[in-house]
Design a protein around this motif. Structure first.
Motif, short mmCIF file in Angstrom:
data_model
loop_
_atom_site.label_atom_id
_atom_site.label_comp_id
_atom_site.label_asym_id
_atom_site.label_seq_id
_atom_site.Cartn_x
_atom_site.Cartn_y
_atom_site.Cartn_z
N THR A 2 39.60 -3.43 51.09
CA THR A 2 38.71 -4.10 52.03
C THR A 2 38.03 -2.87 52.97
O THR A 2 38.83 -1.91 53.21
N LYS A 3 36.78 -2.85 53.24
CA LYS A 3 36.11 -1.61 53.95
C LYS A 3 36.68 -1.80 55.41
O LYS A 3 36.54 -3.04 56.05
N PRO A 4 37.00 -0.76 56.23
CA PRO A 4 37.47 -0.97 57.54
C PRO A 4 36.32 -1.39 58.35
O PRO A 4 35.08 -1.13 57.95
N PHE A 5 36.71 -2.06 59.44
CA PHE A 5 35.50 -2.65 60.28
C PHE A 5 34.87 -1.55 61.02
O PHE A 5 33.48 -1.54 61.07
N THR A 6 35.44 -0.32 61.55
CA THR A 6 34.91 0.75 62.38
C THR A 6 34.79 1.81 61.42
O THR A 6 35.57 2.02 60.46
N LEU A 7 33.68 2.44 61.56
CA LEU A 7 33.42 3.75 60.90
C LEU A 7 34.52 4.72 60.85
O LEU A 7 35.27 4.77 61.86
N ALA A 116 31.81 -1.53 66.41
CA ALA A 116 32.16 -1.46 67.91
C ALA A 116 33.22 -2.33 68.16
O ALA A 116 33.10 -3.44 67.82
N LEU A 117 34.08 -2.14 69.25
CA LEU A 117 35.18 -2.82 69.23
C LEU A 117 35.08 -3.47 70.77
O LEU A 117 35.19 -4.27 71.12
N ARG A 118 34.88 -2.33 71.72
CA ARG A 118 34.75 -2.51 73.20
C ARG A 118 33.61 -1.83 73.83
O ARG A 118 33.04 -1.15 73.37
N THR A 119 33.60 -2.28 75.19
CA THR A 119 32.48 -1.42 76.25
C THR A 119 33.31 -0.91 77.18
O THR A 119 33.95 -1.37 77.92
N PRO A 120 33.33 0.52 77.14
CA PRO A 120 32.50 1.41 76.25
C PRO A 120 33.26 1.83 75.05
O PRO A 120 34.47 1.99 75.17
N HIS A 121 32.78 2.18 73.93
CA HIS A 121 33.22 2.56 72.72
C HIS A 121 32.35 3.83 72.23
O HIS A 121 31.07 3.53 71.83
N PHE A 122 32.65 5.13 72.07
CA PHE A 122 31.90 5.98 71.65
C PHE A 122 32.11 6.45 70.21
O PHE A 122 33.25 6.41 69.75
N PHE A 123 31.01 7.04 69.83
CA PHE A 123 30.92 7.48 68.48
C PHE A 123 30.06 8.94 68.41
O PHE A 123 29.03 8.96 68.78
N VAL A 124 30.73 9.88 68.17
CA VAL A 124 30.26 11.42 68.21
C VAL A 124 30.10 11.69 66.65
O VAL A 124 30.98 11.76 66.00
N PHE A 125 28.62 12.11 66.55
CA PHE A 125 28.51 12.64 65.25
C PHE A 125 27.91 14.11 65.22
O PHE A 125 27.10 14.57 66.13
N ASP A 126 27.99 14.80 64.30
CA ASP A 126 27.81 16.34 64.16
C ASP A 126 26.48 16.41 63.77
O ASP A 126 25.68 15.52 63.70
N SER A 127 26.00 17.82 63.60
CA SER A 127 24.51 17.92 63.20
C SER A 127 24.05 17.30 61.70
O SER A 127 22.93 17.00 61.64
N SER A 128 25.15 17.06 60.94
CA SER A 128 24.80 16.30 59.87
C SER A 128 24.86 14.73 59.72
O SER A 128 24.86 13.97 58.97
N ARG A 129 25.31 14.36 61.10
CA ARG A 129 25.36 12.93 61.43
C ARG A 129 26.49 12.41 60.72
O ARG A 129 26.48 11.24 60.36
N ARG A 130 27.64 13.05 60.75
CA ARG A 130 28.80 12.74 60.28
C ARG A 130 29.88 12.62 61.35
O ARG A 130 29.82 13.31 62.19
N LEU A 131 30.58 11.51 61.30
CA LEU A 131 31.37 11.00 62.49
C LEU A 131 32.70 11.96 62.53
O LEU A 131 33.40 12.22 61.68
#
Length: 197
Positions: A2-7, A116-131
Motif C-alpha cells: 500500500t502506498k503511504p498516505f503522506t509523501l 497533509a495530516l494537520r494544520t500546519p503541516h510543512f513539506f520542505v523540498f530541495d532544489s530538485s524538488r525532492r522532499l
C-alpha cells in the motif's frame, strides 16, 4: 504494498495549480527559481495555525534572501468551518500580509497528493524538488513564544548547507485537515503518524 498516505523522504513534489488570494493562479513551476521550496498546509481558524503564524512569518522572512520560497495551501472544507472559505482567506491575508502565496485547494486533491495530516503541516523540498523534511515547524505551535525547538529552521539550515537534515520526519502538531463530507475529527484510514514512539 500500500502506498503511504503522506509523501516519503526523497519523493518528488506533486504538481498543483491553485488560485491565490490576490487573484492569480499558481503552479509548482511558478516557484522553479527557488533554491528551496516550503509547502505548508494551513487554514484560517485553527488555533495552532494562529498561534504559530508569526513564527512562520519570521522563518519565511529570514530565509527569503537565501532563495527559500513559502507556499501556504488551505485545503480545509468550508462546510466544516465556514471561516476557512476563500473569502476569509482573502481577508486574512489582507489583514496580516503574510510573506507567502496563500492558495486554495477546494477539491482537496492537493492535500491528498501530499498527504497533509494537520494544520500546519510543512513539506520542505530541495532544489530538485525532492522532499527532505516533513512534519511540524516548532514544538509548540499553539503559542510560538513557548517553543523550544524549530525543526523547520533546522531542516532549512541543513539543506541550504548541502547537508541532509538530521531530523527529516516529525509529527505535525495541530488540528486535522477538515475533509469534505466527513466529521470534523475524521482522518483518512490510511493516514498515520510519521514518527512512532
Amino acid at each position: 504494498m500500500t502506498k503511504p498516505f503522506t509523501l516519503q523522504i526523497g519523493d518528488a513534489a506533486p504538481s498543483f495549480s491553485l488560485p491565490a488570494t490576490e487573484g492569480g493562479m499558481y503552479s509548482l513551476d511558478d516557484f522553479a527559481d527557488a533554491s528551496v521550496l516550503v509547502v505548508f498546509f494551513t487554514c484560517n481558524h485553527c488555533p495552532y495555525v494562529i498561534g504559530s503564524d508569526e513564527q512562520t512569518r519570521s522563518t519565511a522572512e529570514k530565509y527569503a534572501p537565501c532563495g527559500v520560497a513559502f507556499v501556504g495551501i488551505n485545503s480545509n472544507s468550508a462546510a466544516t468551518h465556514e471561516s476557512d472559505d476563500f473569502i476569509h482567506m482573502v481577508s486574512r491575508m489582507s489583514e496580516h500580509g503574510f510573506p507567502w502565496k496563500y492558495l486554495h485547494d477546494e477539491s482537496q486533491a492537493v492535500a491528498r497528493a501530499y498527504g497533509a495530516l494537520r494544520t500546519p503541516h510543512f513539506f520542505v523540498f530541495d532544489s530538485s524538488r525532492r522532499l527532505v523534511y516533513t512534519g511540524r515547524g516548532i514544538d509548540n505551535p499553539r503559542d510560538w513564544t513557548k517553543a523550544t525547538t524549530n525543526e523547520l529552521e533546522d531542516a532549512l539550515e541543513a539543506v541550504l548547507s548541502g547537508r541532509t537534515p538530521s531530523v527529516a520526519l516529525t509529527n505535525p502538531i495541530g488540528c486535522n485537515v477538515k475533509w469534505d463530507g466527513k466529521d470534523a475529527h475524521w482522518m483518512p484510514p490510511e493516514a498515520c503518524d510519521l514518527v512512532t514512539r
